[in-house]
Motif scaffolding. Structure first.
Motif, mmCIF file in Angstrom:
data_model
loop_
_atom_site.group_PDB
_atom_site.id
_atom_site.type_symbol
_atom_site.label_atom_id
_atom_site.label_comp_id
_atom_site.label_asym_id
_atom_site.label_seq_id
_atom_site.Cartn_x
_atom_site.Cartn_y
_atom_site.Cartn_z
ATOM 1 N N ARG A 217 5.224 9.175 -17.908
ATOM 2 C CA ARG A 217 5.809 8.496 -17.053
ATOM 3 C C ARG A 217 7.220 8.248 -17.109
ATOM 4 O O ARG A 217 7.984 8.687 -16.066
ATOM 5 N N SER A 218 7.807 7.778 -18.240
ATOM 6 C CA SER A 218 9.189 7.898 -18.270
ATOM 7 C C SER A 218 9.758 9.324 -18.439
ATOM 8 O O SER A 218 11.050 9.211 -17.481
ATOM 9 N N SER A 220 9.037 11.948 -16.538
ATOM 10 C CA SER A 220 8.485 12.176 -14.993
ATOM 11 C C SER A 220 9.759 11.435 -14.108
ATOM 12 O O SER A 220 10.355 12.163 -13.119
ATOM 13 N N ASN A 221 9.994 10.286 -14.339
ATOM 14 C CA ASN A 221 11.156 9.591 -13.676
ATOM 15 C C ASN A 221 12.437 10.184 -13.863
ATOM 16 O O ASN A 221 13.311 10.103 -12.901
ATOM 17 N N ARG A 222 12.780 10.933 -15.056
ATOM 18 C CA ARG A 222 14.020 11.713 -15.243
ATOM 19 C C ARG A 222 13.979 13.101 -14.760
ATOM 20 O O ARG A 222 15.155 13.784 -14.647
ATOM 21 N N ARG A 228 8.865 17.585 -11.943
ATOM 22 C CA ARG A 228 8.009 16.375 -11.501
ATOM 23 C C ARG A 228 6.395 16.729 -11.284
ATOM 24 O O ARG A 228 5.370 16.486 -11.963
ATOM 25 N N ASP A 232 3.209 17.271 -13.649
ATOM 26 C CA ASP A 232 1.823 16.686 -13.457
ATOM 27 C C ASP A 232 0.752 17.757 -13.389
ATOM 28 O O ASP A 232 -0.318 17.458 -13.778
#
Length: 446
Positions: A217-218, A220-222, A228, A232
């Motif tokens: 999750r971390s 993906s946020n970057r 992204r 996924d």
């Protein structure tokens, strides 16, 4: 710098998702440097590695339906090769090559144990052959990845001796680390998957994705929007494979218990009592999926898959074929054997499709790879190894011209050596080798 130092340095520059007892490598991402080589991308060099995989089927094909003519989109493929229709522009169908040291030595083991080495094999109790092309590559480029190579199989090896006095180890292994030792082959999908994601400890039966979800999750946020989506998609594919693995892991654990209780080694037990998938289709696809993920994440750049060993006992009820593999090959002009031959081509097509669906820069992972399919003989009824069926898919980053039909049948024995093909592929992967096996020059016209 030592090979160990090289590998440690490569690992230190990688981004992996870590959890309790698990470390999952990542595919190439444009916005986040996940590979050690990615830092050089901005300097204009090619950050994408070249990969090689050999997939093996034994006992010949139906020669009436194994043919190709034309080039590129206009290429026509015989019935057996039709699963490769979507890849005609990335395909090379090569005919007429042979392995001289696999001729005139008797049937089966002597035609198989040197399929990737070209070495002369020794009869009797002492194994002696030569290093295979995959391990030659692994010795030279394996330090750049976590695993130097991936050696998988869909049948347990067998022991003993053939009537020709060759060891059955030659029939059971295509990957050899040196003249006397085959590379241990992983036949259990769950263990191959565990190796891929470094799944260890008491939580091996728990989902690896559940254990790395916070880091995922971390990350993906970057990442960029495109990365992204790629991340996924990658995690979804891992989850799908993991779900298929879970059921097989239960069967394997029960097989281990049966083995311990009966005192019978797993290697001597029949499928599915030995914990291997009863449906060979499931087994082969899982092994192909594991190779695909290993290439996608740069876990390794070299792989072999023994889809069936020589003198195989595999059955194909899903093809409505009654005879087992080896006995069926003795009627190699039959419709049944054509179905079997085409099925094996479809497995290579499955792996090619998986790799071609993985974006990497302006191309795909398949574009930076070369998949080699080969058989140890042309005719199973005659045990004829004077030429071998083979094709390649993928262009090794544009270094290998594709979309061609190449015929070496009438060029003379010196110009149709199987090891010359290996030498040509090695050179395109950056190895300046001038000799391999019985070849002292790369294949002309490759």
């Amino acid at each position: 710098m030592s090979q160990k130092s090289h590998r440690s340095n490569a690992l230190s520059r990688r981004t992996v998702l870590k959890g309790t007892g698990v470390a999952m490598a990542l595919p190439w991402l444009e916005s986040i440097p996940v590979w050690g080589a990615s830092e050089s991308a901005s300097a204009g060099s090619n950050p994408f590695p070249k990969r090689f995989a050999a997939l093996f089927m034994a006992c010949g094909i139906n020669g009436q339906h194994w043919w190709a003519k034309g080039d590129g989109d206009d290429m026509e493929l015989g019935k057996t090769l039709t699963p490769l229709e979507p890849f005609k522009q990335k395909l090379n169908v090569i005919s007429g090559l042979f392995n001289k040291n696999a001729t005139g030595v008797g049937i089966h083991p002597g035609q198989t144990g040197n399929i990737l080495s070209g070495a002369s094999l020794q009869k009797g109790a002492e194994l002696r052959g030569g290093i295979s092309v995959d391990q030659f590559l692994a010795n030279h480029i394996g330090h750049e990845t976590v695993q130097s190579s991936l050696v998988l199989g869909c049948e347990q090896p067998v022991t003993g001796y053939h009537e020709t006095n060759f060891s059955m180890a030659y029939s059971s292994h295509i990957s050899w680390q040196n003249a006397t030792s085959p590379v241990p082959m992983e036949v259990y999908p769950s263990l191959a998957f565990d190796s891929l994601v470094e799944n260890r400890g008491l939580k091996r039966n728990q989902s690896v994705l559940d254990r790395i979800q916070e880091q995922a999750r971390s990350l993906s946020n970057r990442a960029s929007f495109a990365d992204r989506a790629k991340l996924d998609e990658y995690l979804t594919s891992v989850r799908e494979v993991e779900k298929r693995i879970e059921r097989l892991r239960t069967h394997q654990n029960k097989a281990v218990e049966r083995s311990q209780q009966s005192g019978q080694p797993l290697v001597t037990m029949k499928r599915p009592d030995n914990g291997l998938p009863e449906d060979i289709r499931e087994h082969m696809k899982l092994m192909c999926d594991i190779i695909a993920m290993a290439f996608q994440t740069d876990k390794t750049r070299v792989a072999t898959l023994l889809m069936c060993r020589d003198i195989s006992g595999l059955f194909y009820p899903f093809l409505n074929v009654r005879k087992a593999h080896h006995s069926g090959s003795h009627d190699d002009r039959s419709d049944d054997w054509e179905k079997v031959s085409r099925y094996y081509c479809s497995q290579v097509a499955y792996l090619a499709n998986r790799l071609d669906s993985m974006p990497e820069g302006d191309g795909t992972v398949l574009d930076h790879s070369s998949l080699l399919f080969l058989n140890n003989m042309w005719s199973g009824s005659r045990h004829d190894s004077s030429k071998v069926p083979l094709f390649t898919v993928g262009s090794l980053g544009g270094t290998l011209e594709t979309g061609r039909v190449l015929d070496y049948s009438d060029r003379g024995d010196e110009n149709r050596k199987l090891c010359s093909l290996y030498l040509g592929l090695m050179n395109r992967m950056g190895l300046p080798a001038k000799q391999f096996g019985d070849a002292e020059s790369p294949l002309q016209g490759l």
